[in-house]
Design a protein around this motif. Structure first.
Motif, PDB file in Angstrom:
ATOM      1  N   THR A  99       0.822  -1.217   0.000  1.00 46.92           N
ATOM      2  CA  THR A  99       0.000   0.000   0.000  1.00 46.92           C
ATOM      3  C   THR A  99       0.854   1.265   0.000  1.00 46.92           C
ATOM      4  OG1 THR A  99      -0.138  -0.124   2.428  1.00 46.92           O
ATOM      5  CG2 THR A  99      -1.941  -1.108   1.151  1.00 46.92           C
ATOM      6  N   SER A 103      -1.295   1.866  -5.575  1.00 49.84           N
ATOM      7  CA  SER A 103      -2.686   2.242  -5.330  1.00 49.84           C
ATOM      8  C   SER A 103      -3.606   1.668  -6.399  1.00 49.84           C
ATOM      9  CB  SER A 103      -2.816   3.769  -5.294  1.00 49.84           C
ATOM     10  OG  SER A 103      -2.370   4.329  -6.524  1.00 49.84           O
ATOM     11  N   SER A 104      -3.151   0.636  -7.093  1.00 51.86           N
ATOM     12  CA  SER A 104      -3.923   0.042  -8.176  1.00 51.86           C
ATOM     13  C   SER A 104      -5.124  -0.730  -7.608  1.00 51.86           C
ATOM     14  CB  SER A 104      -3.041  -0.907  -8.980  1.00 51.86           C
ATOM     15  OG  SER A 104      -2.656  -2.015  -8.188  1.00 51.86           O
ATOM     16  N   PRO A 105      -6.117  -1.054  -8.457  1.00 58.03           N
ATOM     17  CA  PRO A 105      -7.265  -1.856  -8.003  1.00 58.03           C
ATOM     18  C   PRO A 105      -6.836  -3.198  -7.424  1.00 58.03           C
ATOM     19  CG  PRO A 105      -7.749  -0.839 -10.107  1.00 58.03           C
ATOM     20  CD  PRO A 105      -6.303  -0.558  -9.835  1.00 58.03           C
ATOM     21  N   ARG A 108      -5.722  -2.627  -3.918  1.00 64.42           N
ATOM     22  CA  ARG A 108      -6.880  -2.381  -3.036  1.00 64.42           C
ATOM     23  C   ARG A 108      -7.610  -3.685  -2.723  1.00 64.42           C
ATOM     24  NH1 ARG A 108      -7.344   2.309  -6.322  1.00 64.42           N
ATOM     25  NH2 ARG A 108      -8.963   1.343  -7.615  1.00 64.42           N
ATOM     26  N   ARG A 109      -7.690  -4.562  -3.706  1.00 67.96           N
ATOM     27  CA  ARG A 109      -8.326  -5.873  -3.437  1.00 67.96           C
ATOM     28  C   ARG A 109      -7.511  -6.677  -2.435  1.00 67.96           C
ATOM     29  NH1 ARG A 109      -9.469  -5.571  -9.038  1.00 67.96           N
ATOM     30  NH2 ARG A 109      -7.595  -6.772  -9.538  1.00 67.96           N
ATOM     31  N   VAL A 111      -5.754  -5.442   0.019  1.00 70.49           N
ATOM     32  CA  VAL A 111      -6.039  -4.855   1.338  1.00 70.49           C
ATOM     33  C   VAL A 111      -7.381  -5.351   1.857  1.00 70.49           C
ATOM     34  CG1 VAL A 111      -6.478  -2.691   2.553  1.00 70.49           C
ATOM     35  CG2 VAL A 111      -4.629  -2.817   0.878  1.00 70.49           C
ATOM     36  N   GLU A 112      -8.379  -5.390   0.982  1.00 65.75           N
ATOM     37  CA  GLU A 112      -9.703  -5.869   1.401  1.00 65.75           C
ATOM     38  C   GLU A 112      -9.651  -7.339   1.795  1.00 65.75           C
ATOM     39  OE1 GLU A 112     -12.051  -5.007  -1.997  1.00 65.75           O
ATOM     40  OE2 GLU A 112     -12.046  -2.820  -1.675  1.00 65.75           O
TER      41      GLU A 112
END
Length: 466
Positions: A99, A103-105, A108-109, A111-112
């Motif tokens: 992170t 900062s790509s999708p 982010r996935r 991190v989720e």
């Protein structure tokens, strides 16, 4: 939230630690008791079984085995809990690494996904802590059934911890590409920032050296000063400004500082070069002033010997040359002043303007003399120009017919037109006052047309061979 943060972890941890410490004390007691005393204790133990109410109900036989099994299950669950907690902490570092850079999708996935795993870890950790809190395996009156229940619950908690640990491991394996990319950028970060700092230091040292030699270099100093806020942001670090932005800033600072350093180191040479150009261009301007005065006699001879069409376009040359030389001399004075004030970019720009003015004047002045020379030659013997042009046409015609029975119309037509054009130009020489300049411009135009045809043929054949 890590597994160690689960509620109510303080009491659970104290219980777990107390159990472990109790086990350690028991083992140490057995190891450290003197042999005679250990024998005495062993002699007393049968009497304790023969006694009344002070005897432990679980001691010996099946009860002792159940207690040991429960304790083993507790130890196994504690080990699984520790492994899961360690793995979660390590994975959190990996996620934070990603992170910080990405900062790509996809990032982010990731991190989720880690957050979802964290919730599952909280659940199984809570179940483990509850099982530990529910059973005190050090109690003297621990019942066999309670020990069996503790073993079952702790084994179930351990299995859940191991299962979630497997999910965590598989999730971490899926982060390979993202993590490699992030670690690569992070590995570049510190060296890039250090190179930028060193470049700024080198630029500053070079500027100080130049100033010590008497050159102000104000423009370079201003450019270096504009980099100061960038250095401040570099020193604040990637934690505040982000890794990609910091890398870009470091590269930009490095590039700009290197440019300042290079120009500063070259400044003494540049100053000497400007001085040399000032002298050279002044000399050239003076020479052009002398040459410009010679244009009028040339024009006079042209007017006397040839028709107006041969010299009319040259009429403005003397006046234009005088104006251009005056402009060049004015710009030279401005350039000299800029040099004295050490306005290096201004001096360089002004010298470029002077050179352009003198070049155009030189061409115009030379054109008059060149015109007279060429007209004299063709008036004396036009046949040389005619043969030169005919040779170019015949050579192109032979090339167009090479390997063909009939020429390509695209090639034959412009060549036939060129033959006719040359014949008309030659016919124009007849008469009392021929226009020799028109003849020369026509033969030049014919040769240019022929050369275009030749280039076209060669290009087409080259493409076909390839």
């Amino acid at each position: 939230m890590t597994a160690r943060d689960a509620r109510p972890h303080d009491k659970a941890r104290a219980t777990a630690v107390r159990g472990v410490r109790g086990d350690v004390r028991s083992v140490l007691a057995l190891v450290l008791v003197p042999l005679p005393l250990f024998a005495a204790v062993a002699a007393v133990l049968p009497a304790a079984f023969a006694g009344g109410g002070g005897t432990r109900r679980w001691f010996g036989g099946r009860g002792e085995s159940q207690r040991a099994d429960a304790q083993a299950a507790k130890d196994a669950a504690a080990a699984a809990f520790y492994e899961l907690d360690t793995a979660q902490r390590d994975l959190r570092i990996s996620i934070e690494t990603i992170t910080a850079v990405d900062s790509s999708p996809e990032a982010r996935r990731a991190v989720e996904g880690f957050a979802a795993l964290g919730r599952r870890i909280d659940e199984v950790s809570h179940a483990y802590i509850t099982a530990v809190d529910a059973h005190d395996l050090d109690r003297d009156d621990l019942d066999v059934s309670v020990a069996a229940q503790a073993r079952t619950q702790l084994t179930r908690a351990k299995d859940e911890l191991v299962r979630v640990k497997g999910e965590l491991d598989r999730f971490e394996q899926g982060l390979g590409t993202l993590l490699d990319k992030a670690e690569t950028q992070l590995a570049r970060l510190a060296p890039a920032v250090e190179r930028a700092r060193q470049a700024l230091l080198s630029a500053s040292n070079a500027l100080d050296s130049v100033r010590g030699s008497g050159l102000r270099a104000d423009d370079l100093a201003a450019r270096l000063a504009r980099l100061a806020p960038e250095l401040t942001k570099l020193n604040e670090g990637a934690g505040r400004h982000g890794v990609p932005e910091t890398l870009q800033r470091a590269d930009r600072v490095l590039r700009d500082a290197e440019a300042v350093r290079t120009e500063a180191e070259r400044l003494p040479e540049r100053a000497a070069e400007i001085d040399k150009r000032l002298v050279s261009l002044r000399t050239r301007a003076q020479a052009l002033t002398t040459r410009s005065a010679q244009v009028e006699p040339v024009l006079s001879e042209l007017r006397r010997r040839f028709t107006a069409a041969c010299w009319q376009d040259l009429q403005p040359v003397p006046e234009q040359a005088a104006v251009s030389v005056r402009q060049a001399e004015e710009k030279l004075r401005e350039a000299g002043k800029a040099r004295e004030e050490q306005r290096w970019p201004d001096a360089t720009a002004l010298l470029g303007t002077v050179r352009a003015l003198l070049n155009s004047t030189d061409e115009a002045v030379s054109a008059a003399g060149d015109r007279l020379r060429r007209l004299n030659a063709v008036a004396k013997d036009p046949q040389e120009e005619i043969e030169r042009t005919r040779f170019a046409i015949r050579d192109a015609q032979r090339l167009a017919m090479t390997g063909r029975n009939t020429p390509d119309p695209r090639h034959a037509r412009p060549l036939d037109d060129s033959v006719a054009r040359l014949e008309r130009a030659v016919a124009g020489l007849e008469g009392r006052h021929p226009d020799y300049w028109h003849f020369l411009t026509e033969t030049e135009a014919v040769r240019r047309t022929v050369q275009r045809v030749v280039d076209q043929i060669r290009e087409e054949r080259g493409a076909g061979a390839a």
